[in-house]
Design a protein around this motif. Structure first.
Motif, short mmCIF file in Angstrom:
data_model
loop_
_atom_site.label_atom_id
_atom_site.label_comp_id
_atom_site.label_asym_id
_atom_site.label_seq_id
_atom_site.Cartn_x
_atom_site.Cartn_y
_atom_site.Cartn_z
N LEU A 76 0.83 -1.21 0.00
CA LEU A 76 0.00 0.00 0.00
C LEU A 76 0.86 1.26 0.00
O LEU A 76 0.54 2.24 -0.67
CB LEU A 76 -0.93 0.00 1.21
N LEU A 77 1.96 1.23 0.74
CA LEU A 77 2.86 2.38 0.75
C LEU A 77 3.51 2.55 -0.62
O LEU A 77 3.65 3.68 -1.11
CB LEU A 77 3.93 2.18 1.82
N ALA A 78 3.87 1.45 -1.25
CA ALA A 78 4.45 1.53 -2.60
C ALA A 78 3.44 2.09 -3.59
O ALA A 78 3.79 2.92 -4.45
CB ALA A 78 4.92 0.14 -3.05
N ILE A 79 2.19 1.68 -3.48
CA ILE A 79 1.14 2.21 -4.36
C ILE A 79 0.98 3.71 -4.16
O ILE A 79 0.85 4.48 -5.13
CB ILE A 79 -0.19 1.48 -4.10
N GLY A 86 2.97 -3.62 -11.42
CA GLY A 86 2.70 -3.74 -12.86
C GLY A 86 1.30 -4.26 -13.13
O GLY A 86 0.63 -3.81 -14.06
N PHE A 87 0.84 -5.19 -12.30
CA PHE A 87 -0.51 -5.75 -12.46
C PHE A 87 -1.57 -4.67 -12.27
O PHE A 87 -2.62 -4.68 -12.91
CB PHE A 87 -0.72 -6.89 -11.46
N LEU A 88 -1.29 -3.72 -11.36
CA LEU A 88 -2.22 -2.63 -11.09
C LEU A 88 -2.08 -1.47 -12.07
O LEU A 88 -2.79 -0.47 -11.95
CB LEU A 88 -2.02 -2.12 -9.65
N GLY A 89 -1.13 -1.59 -12.99
CA GLY A 89 -0.93 -0.53 -13.97
C GLY A 89 -0.07 0.61 -13.47
O GLY A 89 -0.01 1.67 -14.09
N PRO A 117 2.80 6.82 -12.54
CA PRO A 117 3.06 5.43 -12.94
C PRO A 117 4.21 5.32 -13.94
O PRO A 117 4.18 5.93 -15.00
CB PRO A 117 1.74 5.00 -13.60
N SER A 118 5.22 4.56 -13.58
CA SER A 118 6.34 4.26 -14.48
C SER A 118 7.20 3.20 -13.80
O SER A 118 7.11 2.98 -12.58
CB SER A 118 7.18 5.49 -14.79
N LEU A 119 8.02 2.54 -14.58
CA LEU A 119 8.89 1.50 -14.04
C LEU A 119 9.91 2.09 -13.08
O LEU A 119 10.20 1.51 -12.03
CB LEU A 119 9.59 0.77 -15.18
N GLU A 120 10.47 3.25 -13.41
CA GLU A 120 11.47 3.88 -12.55
C GLU A 120 10.87 4.28 -11.21
O GLU A 120 11.47 4.06 -10.16
CB GLU A 120 12.07 5.11 -13.24
N ASN A 121 9.68 4.86 -11.23
CA ASN A 121 9.03 5.26 -9.98
C ASN A 121 8.64 4.05 -9.15
O ASN A 121 8.66 4.10 -7.91
CB ASN A 121 7.80 6.12 -10.28
N GLN A 125 4.96 0.44 -18.20
CA GLN A 125 3.88 0.87 -19.08
C GLN A 125 4.04 0.22 -20.45
O GLN A 125 5.14 -0.11 -20.88
CB GLN A 125 3.87 2.39 -19.19
N PRO A 126 2.93 0.04 -21.18
CA PRO A 126 3.00 -0.56 -22.52
C PRO A 126 3.95 0.21 -23.41
O PRO A 126 4.03 1.45 -23.32
CB PRO A 126 1.54 -0.45 -23.01
#
Length: 303
Positions: free
Chosen positions: A151-154, A241-244, A162-166, A248-249
């Motif tokens: 939850l903290l990560a979200i 990633g599952f939560l988007g 939203p991004s892979l780096e973040n 990102q695509p």
């Protein structure tokens, strides 16, 4: 003549000594020998090495470009042309799974390294200096640990975007208290040892004591926790990633692949089977190796 007659005996004695010389020993060599006798740990190491090799050579062994679309071949089952089948956009799942290993391992390793560096530094300061420094750092750890990790990560990714780096930053921040508290407790026990008192008496300053004596003697639990933490980080990255909120695509991150394919479970179960198995095997490998390292490096864990 007597001098020459003794030479063969000396040579044979030397050969005997060299032949029966004891095996070179040391804490890390002994740990490696003990690790080699742990079959489950070796299996875990083999799985990790396999996925690391796959990640490194993915561009050369992937049969297709991971983002190449072919709507005519969408949701095709595994075949000679597409070993893992295709997804809803006709992309080759084998290629995407191979490239997905690069992303998942990159996030896992880098996030754990960042967590270890920051957490170790804060734990050393809190445990060694104590007083107000320990109070502030410990309260910071308590605040971070008051929230469920995912939850903290979200929340962090939602703030940063939203991004892979973040997602990587969020996972690193969430796991800092784990390493910080581990190091702090180790420092509190190590700094009371006699060799620390001797170092102070010889005029060693605080920085030298921390880097030369305390940190090396606090590495064992960090290494074990870091190995186990990589598997946890991969799961957390897959969850984001599952939560988007992660990759990102069209990035082929395993968690994002599961998210994109969940509506095709009945029509195309292969679209979720292969990414899911990849996550399971990778995390299992790190857990098995981490358990083996704990048994080898932590005497209290030995049965």
């Amino acid at each position: 003549m007597s001098q020459f007659s003794m030479e063969p005996d000396n040579i044979s004695t030397t050969r005997t000594i060299l032949t029966h010389s004891p095996v070179v020993s040391g804490p890390w060599r002994d740990a490696w020998r003990a690790f080699q006798h742990n079959k489950m740990a070796l299996i875990g190491l083999s799985v990790i090495v396999f996925f690391v090799i796959i990640a490194l050579i993915a561009p050369w062994i992937a049969p297709f470009e991971y983002k190449e679309q072919n709507l005519v071949s969408r949701l095709q089952p595994p075949s000679a042309e597409h070993w893992f089948g295709t997804d809803d956009l006709g992309r080759d799942l084998l290629s995407r799974t191979l490239y997905g290993a690069r992303i998942s391992l990159w996030v896992g390793f880098l996030s754990v390294i960042c967590s270890m560096i920051v957490g170790t530094a804060l734990g050393l300061i809190a445990g060694f200096y104590g007083k107000w420094a320990d109070m502030i750092i410990s309260r910071l750890f308590d605040i971070l640990l008051a929230f469920p990790g995912i939850l903290l990560a979200i929340a962090i990714v939602a703030i940063l975007g939203p991004s892979l780096e973040n997602a990587l930053y969020a996972i690193a921040i969430v796991n800092v208290p784990t390493y910080g508290r581990l190091v702090r407790s180790k420092v509190l026990s190590v700094k009371t040892e006699e060799y620390i008192t001797s170092a102070r008496a010889l005029g060693a300053n605080n920085a030298r004591i921390i880097l030369r004596y305390i940190l090396p003697n606090s590495l064992t639990p960090i290494i074990v926790q870091g190995t186990l933490g990589i598997g946890t980080a991969i799961i957390e990255a897959a969850a984001l990633g599952f939560l988007g909120l992660g990759a990102q695509p069209p990035e082929p991150e395993w968690g994002k692949m599961l998210s994109d394919s969940r509506q095709y479970i009945q029509n195309g179960p292969w679209t979720v089977i292969f990414p899911g198995i990849s996550i399971m095997l990778t995390v299992l490998g790190f857990n098995l190796m981490g358990d083996g390292l704990r048994d080898v490096l932590d005497p209290r864990a030995k049965h």
